[in-house]
Design a protein around this motif. Sequence first.
Motif, PDB file in Angstrom:
ATOM      1  N   ALA A   1       0.825  -1.218   0.000  1.00  0.00           N
ATOM      2  CA  ALA A   1       0.000   0.000   0.000  1.00  0.00           C
ATOM      3  C   ALA A   1       0.853   1.259   0.000  1.00  0.00           C
ATOM      4  CB  ALA A   1      -0.937   0.002   1.210  1.00  0.00           C
ATOM      5  N   PHE A   2       2.152   1.113   0.263  1.00  0.00           N
ATOM      6  CA  PHE A   2       3.070   2.251   0.319  1.00  0.00           C
ATOM      7  C   PHE A   2       4.155   2.117  -0.752  1.00  0.00           C
ATOM      8  CE2 PHE A   2       1.005   1.833   4.341  1.00  0.00           C
ATOM      9  CZ  PHE A   2       0.773   3.134   4.754  1.00  0.00           C
ATOM     10  N   ARG A   3       3.780   1.517  -1.841  1.00  0.00           N
ATOM     11  CA  ARG A   3       4.713   1.242  -2.934  1.00  0.00           C
ATOM     12  C   ARG A   3       4.200   1.881  -4.215  1.00  0.00           C
ATOM     13  NH1 ARG A   3       6.449  -4.919  -4.564  1.00  0.00           N
ATOM     14  NH2 ARG A   3       7.526  -4.487  -6.522  1.00  0.00           N
ATOM     15  N   ALA A   4       5.021   2.734  -4.827  1.00  0.00           N
ATOM     16  CA  ALA A   4       4.626   3.381  -6.073  1.00  0.00           C
ATOM     17  C   ALA A   4       4.758   2.407  -7.233  1.00  0.00           C
ATOM     18  CB  ALA A   4       5.485   4.614  -6.329  1.00  0.00           C
ATOM     19  N   THR A   5       3.983   2.629  -8.265  1.00  0.00           N
ATOM     20  CA  THR A   5       4.112   1.810  -9.456  1.00  0.00           C
ATOM     21  C   THR A   5       5.482   2.043 -10.084  1.00  0.00           C
ATOM     22  OG1 THR A   5       3.106   3.558 -10.791  1.00  0.00           O
ATOM     23  CG2 THR A   5       1.641   1.854  -9.941  1.00  0.00           C
ATOM     24  N   GLY A   6       5.987   1.018 -10.726  1.00  0.00           N
ATOM     25  CA  GLY A   6       7.306   1.128 -11.345  1.00  0.00           C
ATOM     26  C   GLY A   6       8.403   0.502 -10.519  1.00  0.00           C
ATOM     27  N   SER A   7       8.062   0.010  -9.332  1.00  0.00           N
ATOM     28  CA  SER A   7       9.066  -0.633  -8.492  1.00  0.00           C
ATOM     29  C   SER A   7       9.431  -2.004  -9.061  1.00  0.00           C
ATOM     30  CB  SER A   7       8.526  -0.797  -7.062  1.00  0.00           C
ATOM     31  OG  SER A   7       9.418  -1.558  -6.274  1.00  0.00           O
TER      32      SER A   7
ATOM     33  N   ILE B   1       8.857  20.070  11.251  1.00  0.00           N
ATOM     34  CA  ILE B   1       8.532  18.736  11.741  1.00  0.00           C
ATOM     35  C   ILE B   1       9.486  17.761  11.062  1.00  0.00           C
ATOM     36  CG2 ILE B   1       6.782  16.922  11.864  1.00  0.00           C
ATOM     37  CD1 ILE B   1       4.667  19.188  11.654  1.00  0.00           C
ATOM     38  N   CYS B   2      10.115  16.913  11.862  1.00  0.00           N
ATOM     39  CA  CYS B   2      11.106  15.973  11.342  1.00  0.00           C
ATOM     40  C   CYS B   2      10.626  14.539  11.558  1.00  0.00           C
ATOM     41  CB  CYS B   2      12.445  16.195  12.044  1.00  0.00           C
ATOM     42  SG  CYS B   2      13.729  15.031  11.552  1.00  0.00           S
ATOM     43  N   PHE B   3      10.432  13.833  10.473  1.00  0.00           N
ATOM     44  CA  PHE B   3      10.065  12.415  10.503  1.00  0.00           C
ATOM     45  C   PHE B   3      11.303  11.606  10.145  1.00  0.00           C
ATOM     46  CE2 PHE B   3       8.545   8.721   7.874  1.00  0.00           C
ATOM     47  CZ  PHE B   3       7.986   7.980   8.906  1.00  0.00           C
ATOM     48  N   GLU B   4      11.656  10.623  10.987  1.00  0.00           N
ATOM     49  CA  GLU B   4      12.796   9.766  10.697  1.00  0.00           C
ATOM     50  C   GLU B   4      12.354   8.308  10.737  1.00  0.00           C
ATOM     51  OE1 GLU B   4      16.201  10.625  13.136  1.00  0.00           O
ATOM     52  OE2 GLU B   4      16.757  12.338  11.885  1.00  0.00           O
ATOM     53  N   VAL B   5      12.886   7.523   9.813  1.00  0.00           N
ATOM     54  CA  VAL B   5      12.522   6.104   9.742  1.00  0.00           C
ATOM     55  C   VAL B   5      13.738   5.306   9.310  1.00  0.00           C
ATOM     56  CG1 VAL B   5      11.633   6.416   7.381  1.00  0.00           C
ATOM     57  CG2 VAL B   5      10.902   4.435   8.743  1.00  0.00           C
ATOM     58  N   SER B   6      13.958   4.183   9.967  1.00  0.00           N
ATOM     59  CA  SER B   6      15.048   3.283   9.585  1.00  0.00           C
ATOM     60  C   SER B   6      14.481   1.885   9.384  1.00  0.00           C
ATOM     61  CB  SER B   6      16.145   3.264  10.657  1.00  0.00           C
ATOM     62  OG  SER B   6      15.633   2.831  11.908  1.00  0.00           O
ATOM     63  N   GLY B   7      15.052   1.171   8.427  1.00  0.00           N
ATOM     64  CA  GLY B   7      14.561  -0.169   8.136  1.00  0.00           C
ATOM     65  C   GLY B   7      15.559  -0.945   7.305  1.00  0.00           C
ATOM     66  N   ASP B   8      15.222  -2.206   7.045  1.00  0.00           N
ATOM     67  CA  ASP B   8      16.138  -3.055   6.287  1.00  0.00           C
ATOM     68  C   ASP B   8      16.120  -2.746   4.798  1.00  0.00           C
ATOM     69  OD1 ASP B   8      13.676  -4.138   5.610  1.00  0.00           O
ATOM     70  OD2 ASP B   8      14.189  -6.199   6.151  1.00  0.00           O
ATOM     71  N   GLY B   9      15.174  -1.948   4.363  1.00  0.00           N
ATOM     72  CA  GLY B   9      15.082  -1.538   2.978  1.00  0.00           C
ATOM     73  C   GLY B   9      13.773  -0.816   2.743  1.00  0.00           C
ATOM     74  N   PHE B  10      13.684  -0.102   1.618  1.00  0.00           N
ATOM     75  CA  PHE B  10      12.494   0.691   1.332  1.00  0.00           C
ATOM     76  C   PHE B  10      12.088   0.520  -0.124  1.00  0.00           C
ATOM     77  CE2 PHE B  10      14.418   2.544   5.025  1.00  0.00           C
ATOM     78  CZ  PHE B  10      13.329   2.864   5.835  1.00  0.00           C
ATOM     79  N   LEU B  11      10.791   0.440  -0.348  1.00  0.00           N
ATOM     80  CA  LEU B  11      10.253   0.335  -1.696  1.00  0.00           C
ATOM     81  C   LEU B  11      10.296   1.696  -2.385  1.00  0.00           C
ATOM     82  CD1 LEU B  11       7.160  -1.793  -0.667  1.00  0.00           C
ATOM     83  CD2 LEU B  11       9.206  -2.653  -1.810  1.00  0.00           C
ATOM     84  N   TYR B  12      10.047   1.699  -3.686  1.00  0.00           N
ATOM     85  CA  TYR B  12      10.066   2.939  -4.455  1.00  0.00           C
ATOM     86  C   TYR B  12       9.021   3.920  -3.918  1.00  0.00           C
ATOM     87  CZ  TYR B  12       9.958   6.036  -8.528  1.00  0.00           C
ATOM     88  OH  TYR B  12      10.012   7.129  -9.356  1.00  0.00           O
TER      89      TYR B  12
END
Length: 244
Positions: free
Chosen positions: A155-161, A182-193
């Motif tokens: 649901a959080f992935r753009a087309t073309g990925s 406002i500062c949003f920070e996020v860390s993860g093992d990887g991110f979709l397009y």
Amino acid sequence: MKNVKLTIEYDGTNYHGWQAQSNAKTVQGTIEKAIHGLTGEKIAITGSSRTDQGVHAYGQVANFFTNSNIPPERFSYALNRMLPDDIVIKKSEEVSMDFHARYCSKGKKYRYLIYNNSFPSAIYRNRAYHISHRLDLEKMNRAIEFFKGTHDFSAFRATGSSSKTSVRTIFDVSLTSKEDLICFEVSGDGFLYNMVRIMVGTIVDVGMGRIEAEDIPDIIESLDRRRAGRTAPPQGLYLVEVYY
């Protein structure tokens, strides 16, 4: 032959993204041109993340192979004399021959800045996403907690990925504010397009009352891009760090 790792900071405003293109100025292409001018070698560098047009980086990582006799730790000094002011090599170092900036990455950290004021900012016009409507930070903080953990983020992935799987693990998220920023920070093992930008667009909708914070789990489970918020613009996004 040596494998050289670069840690790079750049302002992406004047570039058509990271990835080299034959008909446009890019960050990768600009660095490759500088390496060619320095060593005489035609080298393709490998970046950890293909940031889009207008996206910035504090800690992009790239590597390249060279036969140059320049000490690896001196490449940063030599290249910075040749690069424009909006690209800086913060560190250069020799790494093992099997190091690959993209495939060896174990995760990334991104930051996104929102400028929340009735009027736009001249200073932050290329640095943050301007929202004139006053955002409800309490609701937004509740919403971001639902991103943590391992989920299918379709649901959080753009087309073309081109990613084979849309399952990702989010290690940590935070939302802080100081004055109008406002500062949003996020860390993860990887991110979709466009994943981070869609996350931001969704929590902005929460902050504006268009989506309830408690709806986030249902949006994730729906796997439906139409259920999530808009894709926030690129200029607020920063690649902060790549984990190895």
